[in-house]
Each structure stands twice: as structure tokens, then as C-alpha cells.
Design a protein around this motif. Structure first.
Motif, PDB file in Angstrom:
ATOM      1  N   LEU A   1      -5.183   2.580   2.191  1.00 48.17           N
ATOM      2  CA  LEU A   1      -4.650   3.291   1.029  1.00 48.17           C
ATOM      3  C   LEU A   1      -5.154   4.743   1.002  1.00 48.17           C
ATOM      4  O   LEU A   1      -4.375   5.682   0.791  1.00 48.17           O
TER       5      LEU A   1
ATOM      6  N   GLY B   1      -9.052   0.678  -5.690  1.00 47.82           N
ATOM      7  CA  GLY B   1      -8.227   1.113  -4.584  1.00 47.82           C
ATOM      8  C   GLY B   1      -8.909   2.059  -3.621  1.00 47.82           C
ATOM      9  O   GLY B   1      -8.542   2.130  -2.439  1.00 47.82           O
TER      10      GLY B   1
ATOM     11  N   CYS C   1       1.188   4.327  -2.872  1.00 51.40           N
ATOM     12  CA  CYS C   1       1.019   5.731  -2.487  1.00 51.40           C
ATOM     13  C   CYS C   1       2.292   6.543  -2.729  1.00 51.40           C
ATOM     14  O   CYS C   1       2.224   7.705  -3.159  1.00 51.40           O
TER      15      CYS C   1
ATOM     16  N   VAL D   1       0.842  -1.200   0.000  1.00 53.94           N
ATOM     17  CA  VAL D   1       0.000   0.000   0.000  1.00 53.94           C
ATOM     18  C   VAL D   1       0.875   1.247   0.000  1.00 53.94           C
ATOM     19  O   VAL D   1       0.619   2.211  -0.739  1.00 53.94           O
TER      20      VAL D   1
END
Length: 351
Positions: free
Chosen positions: A288, A282, A259, A255
Motif C-alpha cells: 500500500l 494501512g 490507493c 490495495v
């Protein structure tokens, strides 16, 4: 369409002239069964469909899409003028000027008795463009009444972003940011047998391995200037980097990888966006979304915050592109794919 996450077929009905969206109709998702998903996975990386397995998948994807359209229209009071059809990408290599989508558009048109616009990436690729992402032209149409500049982030199997400036469709920058759900889904499936990290529970229970995140971010893709695009398999090395981590720690680190790639992508934008709108699967992962909100320097919200439907958006985009093809309006631009000029994309298949 059938996305890189390989979760199923998305179908949506819209009313549009290819410039504005006059009406949004129903949408549906038809999940793939495990056996069919395995068939698609087995053919990822194929540069041709010219063998028995390829031809069967080409046909069967079209038949499944036809069933999805029938299901979508079962409660509708209109018959569409046109179908925009993406199929499923098996291989995407802009450097070699090759992109391969399974799903026979001629068969789809014949099955439904409705003209089909497909092969939407090919002209752009042939002209030296990336052939992806394609949805930015639709994002710009939807964003016309919103404050700009803004960023629309799609976290599907691969993640991509559209930066929309003050001039809308004439002011776009778009590219794949890096990995999306694909490596996370694969990790979760391998370690738990589940198809995805439902509600981000696994990632919420883990700890970030910063050293491995730095290794993942040392991929040459991130140093390339935009526009740029990826194939789903460009991050096949990820499991090796994460080897030895627990299921939860691996999910947390993946995750963070998604990002961090988005944060890095912000450097390619002409000016910082006033907000980020997130679509794709997502956005259903709270870890996330919380990570993006903490790391990006602007508000982050799912696209539903402005009245869009993130589950239907990509399928709607291909319908919109079909309408643009009919009017010979461009769907890709120098700022979205690196095309030499705004380009019309697609090929018409009559029933």
C-alpha cells in the motif's frame, strides 16, 4: 477509541490545553478476542441500541474501555483530568442525521471516577454536517511546526484525509477518501482465515485486475464533492465485484482500490500538498505504501517520519477534543464536515 477495523481499543495519555500539545504520554492497544469482535460485527448497521443485545454491547464496551484506561495508567504518575471517549460506530448516516456509537460514557465515568467527554459527532450531525472525520483538528495542532500545505492520510477501516493549509486550524479540508483496511481485512479473513494481510505478503504475490478496479471506482461516492463521509458498510458490494479472483489477486486489487480513491481525493484539495503523512494500520502494509508513493505527486511517508506515533494518534485526538470541549473550542469546521460554522462537539458525563 475503538476503530472501524474492529481490532481493539486504543488508549493514549496526553497533556494539552486543547490548542497545543505540551506532552505525549504512554499509549496501549487492547486487542479484541474473536468472540467479542463477532459481537460488534453482528450489530453493525444498528440504528438503535435499545434492545437486549444493544444494551449489553453498550455496557460491555464501556467496561472494556475502563480496563484499557486502568492498564494505560498503571505505570503513569498522573491521574487524568478528563477522558475523551469515542466508543465504536455501528451506523453512520449523515443524510438521515444519525450516527450511532456503542459504549456507555456514563458507565465509563462511574467506573473510573473521572469525567468523560463523549457524543462528539452528534452536534455536528444535527446541524447538517457529516459528523466525520473528527481528527483533523488534532492533525492541525501537531502540524503547526511543519511545512504546509500537507496531507495527513489515515488508512483505518475507512480511509480519511486532512489537508492542512498555511493557516493551520483555520485552513482545513477533510473527508473520507473511500475504503480503508476494512474490505481488505474482510477479504483476507474470508480466504485465508487471517485477521489481515500481514506485511502485505498476499497483495505482494497477486496481480491487479484493472477491469475490476475500474468497476470499483465507478461508485457514486467518488463523484460527490467534499466534505463527505462513509459508513463501514458502504462498500459491502466489494466481494461481489471481486468474486472469482484468487486470494492474492483480490488483495492486490483491493490495495489498488484504496490507493486509487486517495489519488481521486487529491482533486478536492485547494492546492497540492507538499507531502503526505500516513497514519493508521494501512501504513504497515508495504504494498500500500509503495503504491501510494508511486501514484501520488508528492513524497509519502509514515507519520513517524515527523515524530508522531501512528498507533496512538487517533486515541490522542479524542483526548485533545475533550480538552477543547472543556474550553468550548470547536472540533469541526465547514471544511472538515460541512458544518454550517465551527462547532463545539461533545457532552460531559460526570462520575
Amino acid at each position: 477509541m475503538s476503530g472501524t477495523s474492529m481490532d481493539g481499543i486504543d488508549a493514549a495519555l496526553i497533556e494539552t490545553d486543547g490548542e497545543t500539545v505540551a506532552g505525549i504520554g504512554p499509549h496501549l492497544t487492547v486487542p479484541y478476542d474473536d468472540a467479542f469482535r463477532a459481537r460488534i460485527r453482528a450489530l453493525l448497521g444498528r440504528t438503535s441500541l435499545d434492545d437486549a443485545d444493544g444494551r449489553r454491547l453498550h455496557r460491555d464496551l464501556a467496561l472494556r474501555h475502563a480496563d484499557a484506561v486502568r492498564g494505560l495508567l498503571a505505570g503513569a504518575t498522573v491521574t487524568p483530568d478528563l477522558i475523551g471517549f469515542h466508543g465504536h460506530t455501528l451506523w453512520h448516516d449523515p443524510v438521515a442525521r444519525l450516527t450511532v456509537q456503542a459504549g456507555d460514557p456514563a458507565q465509563l465515568a462511574s467506573e473510573l471516577g473521572i469525567p468523560v467527554v463523549a457524543d462528539l459527532r452528534q452536534a455536528d450531525i444535527a446541524a447538517g454536517g457529516e459528523g466525520a472525520p473528527l481528527a483533523p483538528v488534532y492533525h492541525a495542532a501537531l502540524a503547526a511546526p511543519l511545512e504546509r500545505p500537507l496531507a495527513v492520510l489515515n488508512v483505518g477501516g475507512v480511509a480519511n484525509v486532512t489537508w492542512i493549509g498555511k493557516r493551520g486550524v483555520d485552513d482545513l479540508v477533510a473527508f473520507d477518501t473511500g475504503p480503508g483496511n476494512a474490505p481488505l481485512d474482510d477479504w483476507v479473513a474470508r480466504h485465508t482465515g487471517q485477521a489481515c494481510d500481514q506485511d502485505g505478503r498476499l497483495a505482494a504475490a497477486g496481480r491487479l485486475d484493472e477491469a475490476r478496479l475500474l468497476t470499483l471506482m465507478d461508485h457514486p461516492y467518488f463523484a460527490r464533492p467534499a466534505p463527505k463521509s462513509l459508513d463501514r458498510r458502504d462498500f459491502d458490494h466489494v466481494p461481489g465485484v471481486l468474486e472469482g479472483l484468487s486470494a492474492a489477486d483480490g488483495a492486490t486489487t483491493l490495495v489498488a482500490f484504496i490507493c486509487a480513491a486517495v489519488v481521486q481525493a487529491a482533486a478536492h484539495m485547494p492546492v497540492p500538498p507538499t507531502r503526505w503523512l500516513v497514519t493508521g494500520g494501512g501504513r504497515h502494509n508495504p504494498v500500500l505504501m509503495e503504491t501510494l508513493a508511486g501514484w501520488l505527486e508528492a513524497p509519502v511517508a509514515p507519520v513517524e517520519a515527523v515524530g508522531w506515533d501512528g498507533d496512538a494518534l487517533e486515541a490522542q485526538a479524542f483526548a485533545f477534543m475533550a480538552a477543547r470541549f472543556r474550553r468550548q473550542l470547536p472540533i469541526t469546521f465547514p471544511g472538515t464536515t460541512g458544518a454550517p460554522f465551527p462547532m463545539v462537539g461533545g457532552r460531559l458525563y460526570q462520575p
